[in-house]
Design an enzyme around this catalytic site. Structure first.
Site, PDB file in Angstrom:
ATOM      1  N   ASP A 174     -32.666 -16.823 -30.832  1.00 34.09           N
ATOM      2  CA  ASP A 174     -32.684 -17.924 -31.797  1.00 34.09           C
ATOM      3  C   ASP A 174     -32.475 -17.393 -33.212  1.00 34.09           C
ATOM      4  OD1 ASP A 174     -33.190 -19.441 -29.647  1.00 34.09           O
ATOM      5  OD2 ASP A 174     -35.170 -20.150 -30.278  1.00 34.09           O
ATOM      6  N   ALA A 175     -33.096 -16.260 -33.494  1.00 33.88           N
ATOM      7  CA  ALA A 175     -33.021 -15.705 -34.849  1.00 33.88           C
ATOM      8  C   ALA A 175     -31.584 -15.278 -35.178  1.00 33.88           C
ATOM      9  CB  ALA A 175     -33.964 -14.523 -34.985  1.00 33.88           C
ATOM     10  N   GLU A 176     -30.906 -14.686 -34.215  1.00 35.89           N
ATOM     11  CA  GLU A 176     -29.524 -14.269 -34.454  1.00 35.89           C
ATOM     12  C   GLU A 176     -28.626 -15.487 -34.689  1.00 35.89           C
ATOM     13  OE1 GLU A 176     -29.078 -10.158 -31.888  1.00 35.89           O
ATOM     14  OE2 GLU A 176     -29.374 -12.034 -30.809  1.00 35.89           O
ATOM     15  N   TYR A 177     -28.884 -16.528 -33.879  1.00 36.97           N
ATOM     16  CA  TYR A 177     -28.101 -17.753 -34.039  1.00 36.97           C
ATOM     17  C   TYR A 177     -28.374 -18.369 -35.420  1.00 36.97           C
ATOM     18  CZ  TYR A 177     -26.866 -22.653 -33.541  1.00 36.97           C
ATOM     19  OH  TYR A 177     -26.359 -23.902 -33.765  1.00 36.97           O
ATOM     20  N   ASP A 178     -29.651 -18.430 -35.792  1.00 36.94           N
ATOM     21  CA  ASP A 178     -30.008 -18.987 -37.101  1.00 36.94           C
ATOM     22  C   ASP A 178     -29.341 -18.222 -38.239  1.00 36.94           C
ATOM     23  OD1 ASP A 178     -31.547 -20.830 -35.872  1.00 36.94           O
ATOM     24  OD2 ASP A 178     -33.470 -19.846 -36.285  1.00 36.94           O
ATOM     25  N   LEU A 221     -19.874 -49.840 -10.999  1.00 28.98           N
ATOM     26  CA  LEU A 221     -19.455 -49.607  -9.624  1.00 28.98           C
ATOM     27  C   LEU A 221     -20.201 -50.512  -8.655  1.00 28.98           C
ATOM     28  CD1 LEU A 221     -19.519 -45.709  -9.585  1.00 28.98           C
ATOM     29  CD2 LEU A 221     -17.525 -47.194  -9.769  1.00 28.98           C
ATOM     30  N   GLU A 281     -19.895 -36.905  -6.725  1.00 29.24           N
ATOM     31  CA  GLU A 281     -20.620 -36.410  -7.912  1.00 29.24           C
ATOM     32  C   GLU A 281     -22.002 -37.040  -7.918  1.00 29.24           C
ATOM     33  OE1 GLU A 281     -18.371 -37.184 -11.718  1.00 29.24           O
ATOM     34  OE2 GLU A 281     -17.009 -37.983 -10.212  1.00 29.24           O
ATOM     35  N   ASP A 335     -28.897 -40.680 -14.007  1.00 31.21           N
ATOM     36  CA  ASP A 335     -29.562 -41.908 -14.418  1.00 31.21           C
ATOM     37  C   ASP A 335     -29.841 -41.884 -15.917  1.00 31.21           C
ATOM     38  OD1 ASP A 335     -30.643 -44.358 -14.196  1.00 31.21           O
ATOM     39  OD2 ASP A 335     -32.481 -43.733 -13.191  1.00 31.21           O
ATOM     40  N   ARG A 358     -21.909 -48.277 -23.781  1.00 26.36           N
ATOM     41  CA  ARG A 358     -21.125 -49.159 -22.928  1.00 26.36           C
ATOM     42  C   ARG A 358     -21.165 -50.605 -23.423  1.00 26.36           C
ATOM     43  NH1 ARG A 358     -21.974 -50.107 -16.562  1.00 26.36           N
ATOM     44  NH2 ARG A 358     -21.954 -52.332 -16.858  1.00 26.36           N
ATOM     45  N   TYR A 393     -23.163 -35.389 -19.980  1.00 26.52           N
ATOM     46  CA  TYR A 393     -22.341 -34.885 -18.874  1.00 26.52           C
ATOM     47  C   TYR A 393     -21.103 -35.776 -18.768  1.00 26.52           C
ATOM     48  CZ  TYR A 393     -26.142 -31.931 -17.236  1.00 26.52           C
ATOM     49  OH  TYR A 393     -27.115 -30.971 -17.131  1.00 26.52           O
ATOM     50  N   CYS A 419     -70.808 -41.329 -21.139  1.00 25.16           N
ATOM     51  CA  CYS A 419     -70.010 -40.485 -20.249  1.00 25.16           C
ATOM     52  C   CYS A 419     -70.483 -40.670 -18.808  1.00 25.16           C
ATOM     53  CB  CYS A 419     -70.142 -39.027 -20.671  1.00 25.16           C
ATOM     54  SG  CYS A 419     -69.400 -37.885 -19.491  1.00 25.16           S
ATOM     55  N   CYS A 421     -66.215 -37.897 -24.592  1.00 30.59           N
ATOM     56  CA  CYS A 421     -67.617 -37.555 -24.402  1.00 30.59           C
ATOM     57  C   CYS A 421     -67.945 -36.486 -25.445  1.00 30.59           C
ATOM     58  CB  CYS A 421     -67.834 -37.003 -22.996  1.00 30.59           C
ATOM     59  SG  CYS A 421     -69.382 -36.092 -22.813  1.00 30.59           S
ATOM     60  N   CYS A 443     -71.264 -30.946 -21.297  1.00 30.97           N
ATOM     61  CA  CYS A 443     -71.080 -31.860 -20.159  1.00 30.97           C
ATOM     62  C   CYS A 443     -70.462 -31.071 -18.996  1.00 30.97           C
ATOM     63  CB  CYS A 443     -70.158 -33.000 -20.590  1.00 30.97           C
ATOM     64  SG  CYS A 443     -69.566 -34.017 -19.230  1.00 30.97           S
TER      65      CYS A 443
HETATM   66  S1  IVH Z   1     -18.084 -43.569 -12.679  1.00 29.24           S
HETATM   67  C1  IVH Z   1     -15.698 -47.696 -13.193  1.00 29.24           C
HETATM   68  N1  IVH Z   1     -19.499 -41.331 -12.355  1.00 29.24           N
HETATM   69  O1  IVH Z   1     -23.419 -45.181 -13.085  1.00 29.24           O
HETATM   70  C2  IVH Z   1     -16.428 -46.446 -12.944  1.00 29.24           C
HETATM   71  N2  IVH Z   1     -20.585 -43.269 -13.172  1.00 29.24           N
HETATM   72  O2  IVH Z   1     -22.064 -48.258 -12.098  1.00 29.24           O
HETATM   73  C3  IVH Z   1     -17.659 -46.189 -13.669  1.00 29.24           C
HETATM   74  N3  IVH Z   1     -22.964 -42.967 -13.694  1.00 29.24           N
HETATM   75  O3  IVH Z   1     -22.326 -47.284 -15.552  1.00 29.24           O
HETATM   76  C4  IVH Z   1     -18.508 -45.050 -13.549  1.00 29.24           C
HETATM   77  N4  IVH Z   1     -23.085 -40.841 -13.125  1.00 29.24           N
HETATM   78  O4  IVH Z   1     -23.273 -45.103 -16.345  1.00 29.24           O
HETATM   79  C5  IVH Z   1     -19.509 -42.635 -12.734  1.00 29.24           C
HETATM   80  N5  IVH Z   1     -20.654 -39.323 -12.067  1.00 29.24           N
HETATM   81  C6  IVH Z   1     -20.645 -40.599 -12.437  1.00 29.24           C
HETATM   82  C7  IVH Z   1     -21.816 -41.246 -12.913  1.00 29.24           C
HETATM   83  C8  IVH Z   1     -21.734 -42.600 -13.264  1.00 29.24           C
HETATM   84  C9  IVH Z   1     -23.742 -41.888 -13.594  1.00 29.24           C
HETATM   85  C10 IVH Z   1     -23.399 -44.303 -14.146  1.00 29.24           C
HETATM   86  C11 IVH Z   1     -22.508 -44.926 -15.185  1.00 29.24           C
HETATM   87  C12 IVH Z   1     -22.062 -46.271 -14.643  1.00 29.24           C
HETATM   88  C13 IVH Z   1     -22.916 -46.446 -13.426  1.00 29.24           C
HETATM   89  C14 IVH Z   1     -22.074 -46.910 -12.249  1.00 29.24           C
END
Ligand code: IVH
Length: 660
Positions: free
Chosen positions: A28-32, A78, A108, A112, A131, A216, A398, A416, A421
C-alpha cells in the site's frame, strides 16, 4: 511518453493487478508513493490533469438529483428457469429454432447486484447508467468512477464501446459495512444487493468510494449491438481491456454440460466471495442469437437458471437475551427449526431494540428469514402476526447476573453494567484468547466455561496464574492438553500491543482502532493517561470511541486487570509513529468543496501524514478551512467565525515542508 503519462501507466497497471486480478505486486505504501508523486506533478501543472487520471476517481460535490438518460439499446432482463425441466424446455426451443445447426452455450454465474451500462469513448469512461426502466437509466457516472475495478481508461484498440455488467458488493465488504452501520446506530442492510444499490444510488460519490463495490462485465456492445461475433470472444476482449470478468464461465456443448455447471456452482454458492442467485446461459454465436431473436419481453437466446432463494418462513417461538463480552444485551429470536438452502436454522440475532421496532416483530409472529451475504441468517420481515403474540421488552436487569442495564443516549445497545457478570466474563475470556487476538491454542468455549465454573478465573489476568495441576485436574483434560494451553498462554506474552488492546474488550475498540491507538500513543500507559481530546488525536477515534475508552479505564477493576497483565509480562509498548514534529502538528483542518487535484481522502491523508488533524465540521477550534469549488455552508460558517481559508494551492506547500 511524458513523466506524468509514464506514472499514470504504472499506477493503472498496479490498480489492475490489485483490483481486477487480485494479485497485487506493490505494498500500500509503495502504491501511495506513486499516487503522491502523480498528484504533485499534476498540482505543479494542472493542465496535465486528464479526467481519466487515477487521481480523478473521487471528485465533485454531492449533487441535487439524478439525471435520466436513454440507453444505447434497451437493457432488458431474462426469462427464468426454476428447475432442470424448465432449462431443458428452453434448450429444446433453441434447438427447434436453430434446426440442425451446431451451437454452444456460454454459462456464467448470475451475480446478484445491479446492472450498469458503462459507455467509453476514446478509451475513457464517459457515462455510467443504471438499468432504470430498461429504456432510460440514471446517470451515476461520478459514483461509478469510484469503483476500482471499473477502468477509467482501457487498453486495446477499440476506442468506442459500451460495457454492461453487474455492480456487486463482496460479502466481506457487506459484513463490514453492516458492522459499521450498527456501531453508528444506523439500520443494517438486508443483503449485499440492497447495499450495492444503496451505495451506487447516493448523491454523494464519496460515500460510494468507501463502499468497496466491484464491477463484473458481461456484455460488450458497439453502437448498441454486440461487438464481437461470439459472446465468448466479447468476454475475452473485455478481460483484455482491463475489466473484471467473472472467472467462473464455461463454454458448454449441450444442455447436460450446462446443467452440470449449474449444479457445480450451486454446491459452491456458500463459498464464493459474492452472492449469486443463479446461472445465466447464453447461446454463444451472435448470428445465432439474432436468428433466435426476442419475444416481447426476453431474448430467446438466453435464460437465467435461478437457484432457490435462501429464504424460508417460520415462527418466532420466543425472543431472549444473550449477554456479550462488552455487556451488550442482544435479543435473539428462537425460531421453529426450518431448512434454508440445506442448513437447519433455529436462531437468528435481532441485533437490538431498534431493529426489533423496525421489523415490528414479536414472539409468536410468522416471519421470513434469509441467508444472504452473511453466514448468520436474519429475519427479513413479518408475514403474519401471531395470536397470541408477546411483544419484546428490553429487561431492566441483566438476565444472567441481575445487575442493572443501561442504554446510553445516542446508542442502540443496552448493556449490563456489572463487569464481573459471569456471561460477560466467559465471553471476554473467549474473546481475549481468540485466534486473531492473544491466540491461546486450546482455550475454546468449553474450557472457558469450565474455568469460570470452577472459579479458577475471574478475569483474563487469572489466565496467567493457571497451573498445570489446575488445568489437568479439569474434566476431560489430560496433561498433554493442559501443557498445550499453558504454552499458548506463555506465547501470548510476546504478541504486540494492538492485540493486547483489542483483547481488553473495550467497547467500540476493535482491531483497526487498537492498531491506530498503539501507533499514535506508543504505549498502553499513554492511552490510559490521555483525555478525550488527546484520544481523538488518534486516527479514526471520534468522541464516541474516546468516551468509551475513558469509561473503560475509569473502572478501577479494569485497570487492576491491566496492572496484572503488565506484571504477567505482556507487551505494553509499541513503535510509535511520531507525527508531532510534522509541519502541521497541532493544527485542525476542515475540507469543503471540490479541490482541483486532490480527492477529499487524499487531502485528509496528506494532512494527517504531516501531523495535522482533519475534522468534519467547522468550529472555533478549526485552524484552517481548505475550500475548493462549490464550497457550501462550511465556508459561510468559517467566514462568520473568522477562520482562515486556504485553497489547495496554499495547502500543498504547507505539506511539502515535511520533506525539507
Ligand atoms: S445477461 C438481456 N449475464 O441478471 C440480457 N445478466 O435478468 C440481460 N445478471 O438484469 C442480462 N449476472 O442484472 C446477464 N452474467 C450475467 C449476469 C446478469 C447477473 C443480472 C442482470 C440482469 C438480470 C437478468
Amino acid at each position: 511518453m511524458s513523466k506524468v503519462e509514464q506514472l499514470i501507466d504504472k499506477i493503472r497497471h498496479h490498480e489492475y493487478l490489485y483490483h481486477v486480478l487480485d494479485q497485487p505486486q506493490l505494498s500500500d505504501a509503495e502504491y501511495d508513493a506513486l499516487m503522491r508523486e502523480l498528484q504533485a506533478l499534476e498540482h505543479a501543472d494542472p493542465s496535465l490533469i486528464t479526467p481519466d487520471s487515477p487521481t480523478q476517481r473521487v471528485g465533485g460535490a454531492p449533487r441535487e438529483g439524478f439525471v435520466k438518460l436513454r440507453h444505447s439499446s434497451p437493457m432488458l432482463s431474462l426469462d427464468n428457469a426454476l428447475n432442470e425441466a424448465e432449462l431443458r424446455a428452453f434448450d429444446q426451443r433453441v434447438r427447434d429454432l436453430l434446426g440442425d445447426e451446431p451451437f454452444q452455450y456460454v454459462a456464467e454465474l448470475k451475480l446478484d447486484g445491479l446492472s450498469l451500462a458503462a459507455q467509453y469513448s476514446d478509451r475513457s469512461l464517459q457515462l455510467a447508467l443504471t438499468r432504470g426502466d430498461g429504456a432510460e437509466g440514471e446517470d451515476v457516472t461520478p459514483n461509478a468512477r469510484t469503483i476500482r475495478s471499473l477502468p477509467l481508461k482501457v487498453r486495446g484498440d477499440r476506442p468506442q464501446f459500451e460495457a454492461r455488467g453487474e455492480v456487486v458488493m463482496p460479502n466481506a465488504a457487506f459484513q463490514k459495512l453492516n458492522a459499521d452501520r450498527e456501531q453508528e446506530g444506523l439500520p443494517r442492510y438486508a443483503n449485499p444487493r440492497n447495499s450495492s444499490a444503496g451505495s451506487l444510488r447516493v448523491l454523494d460519490p464519496s460515500i460510494t468510494a468507501n463502499r468497496q463495490l466491484d464491477f463484473y462485465a458481461y456484455f460488450l456492445l458497439a453502437d448498441g449491438r454486440p461487438a464481437c461475433p461470439s459472446h465468448w470472444q466479447s468476454l475475452d476482449e473485455l478481460a483484455a481491456m482491463g475489466f473484471k470478468v467473472n472467472p467462473a464461465r464455461q463454454l458448454c456443448a449441450n444442455v447436460d454440460e450446462l446443467i452440470a455447471f449449474c449444479q457445480r456452482y450451486a454446491a459452491q454458492r456458500e463459498t464464493l466471495p459474492f452472492e449469486i442467485d443463479g446461472v445465466v446461459a447464453k447461446v454463444d454465436s451472435i448470428p445465432q442469437q439474432q436468428k433466435l431473436g426476442w419475444t416481447a419481453k426476453f431474448p430467446r437466446w438466453a435464460i437465467a437458471f435461478k437457484y432457490p432463494a435462501r429464504q424460508a418462513e417460520t415462527v418466532v417461538e420466543k425472543i431472549d437475551i444473550q449477554v456479550g463480552r462488552t455487556g451488550a444485551l442482544t435479543p435473539v429470536a428462537h425460531l421453529r427449526p426450518v431448512a434454508v438452502s440445506g442448513v437447519i436454522v433455529s436462531r437468528s440475532t435481532l441485533h437490538n431494540e431498534d431493529e426489533i421496532a423496525r421489523l415490528g416483530v414479536a414472539a409468536g409472529d410468522c416471519v421470513v428469514i434469509e441467508r444472504s451475504g452473511d453466514v448468520i441468517p436474519k429475519v427479513i420481515r413479518v408475514v403474519r402476526q401471531g395470536d397470541p403474540r408477546t411483544p419484546f421488552v428490553m429487561p431492566a436487569e441483566c438476565p444472567v447476573c441481575g445487575s442493572s442495564v443501561s442504554r446510553p443516549e445516542g446508542e442502540v445497545v443496552s448493556r449490563c453494567l456489572n463487569s464481573s457478570c459471569p456471561a460477560r466474563l466467559k465471553e471476554s475470556i473467549a474473546h481475549f484468547a481468540a485466534r486473531p487476538l492473544l491466540d491461546i491454542a486450546g482455550l475454546g468455549d468449553v474450557l472457558v466455561e469450565q474455568l469460570v465454573k470452577a472459579n479458577l478465573v475471574h478475569s483474563v489476568a487469572d489466565l496467567y496464574d493457571l497451573t498445570l495441576e489446575q488445568l489437568a485436574g479439569l474434566e476431560r483434560m489430560g496433561t498433554k492438553s493442559a501443557e498445550r494451553v499453558l504454552t499458548g498462554i506463555a506465547r501470548s506474552k510476546t504478541l504486540p500491543l494492538p492485540r493486547v488492546i483489542n483483547g481488553l474488550g473495550i467497547p467500540f475498540v476493535g482491531e483497526r482502532t487498537a492498531q491506530f491507538l498503539a501507533e499514535h500513543f506508543g504505549s498502553l500507559d499513554a492511552i490510559h493517561q490521555s483525555d478525550e481530546a488527546q484520544l481523538m488525536q488518534a486516527e479514526e477515534v471520534g468522541p464516541k470511541i474516546a468516551q468509551s475508552i475513558l469509561r473503560w479505564f475509569a473502572e478501577e477493576r479494569n485497570w487492576a486487570v491491566v496492572e496484572r497483565l503488565r506484571a504477567a509480562g505482556l507487551v505494553f509498548t509499541h513503535q510509535k509513529i511520531d507525527r508531532s514534529g510534522g509541519p502541521l502538528a497541532g493544527l485542525t483542518f476542515v475540507l469543503t468543496g471540490t479541490l482541483p487535484t486532490l480527492s477529499r481522502e487524499a487531502a485528509k491523508e496528506q494532512i494527517e501524514a504531516a501531523g495535522g488533524k482533519v475534522s468534519g465540521s467547522v468550529s472555533k477550534k478549526t485552524s484552517y478551512l481548505v475550500a475548493g469549488e462549490d464550497a457550501g455552508s462550511k465556508l459561510d460558517k468559517a467566514t462568520q467565525l473568522g477562520i482562515k481559508i486556504l485553497s489547495e494551492a496554499k495547502l500543498l506547500p504547507m505539506l511539502a515542508k515535511l520533506e525539507a
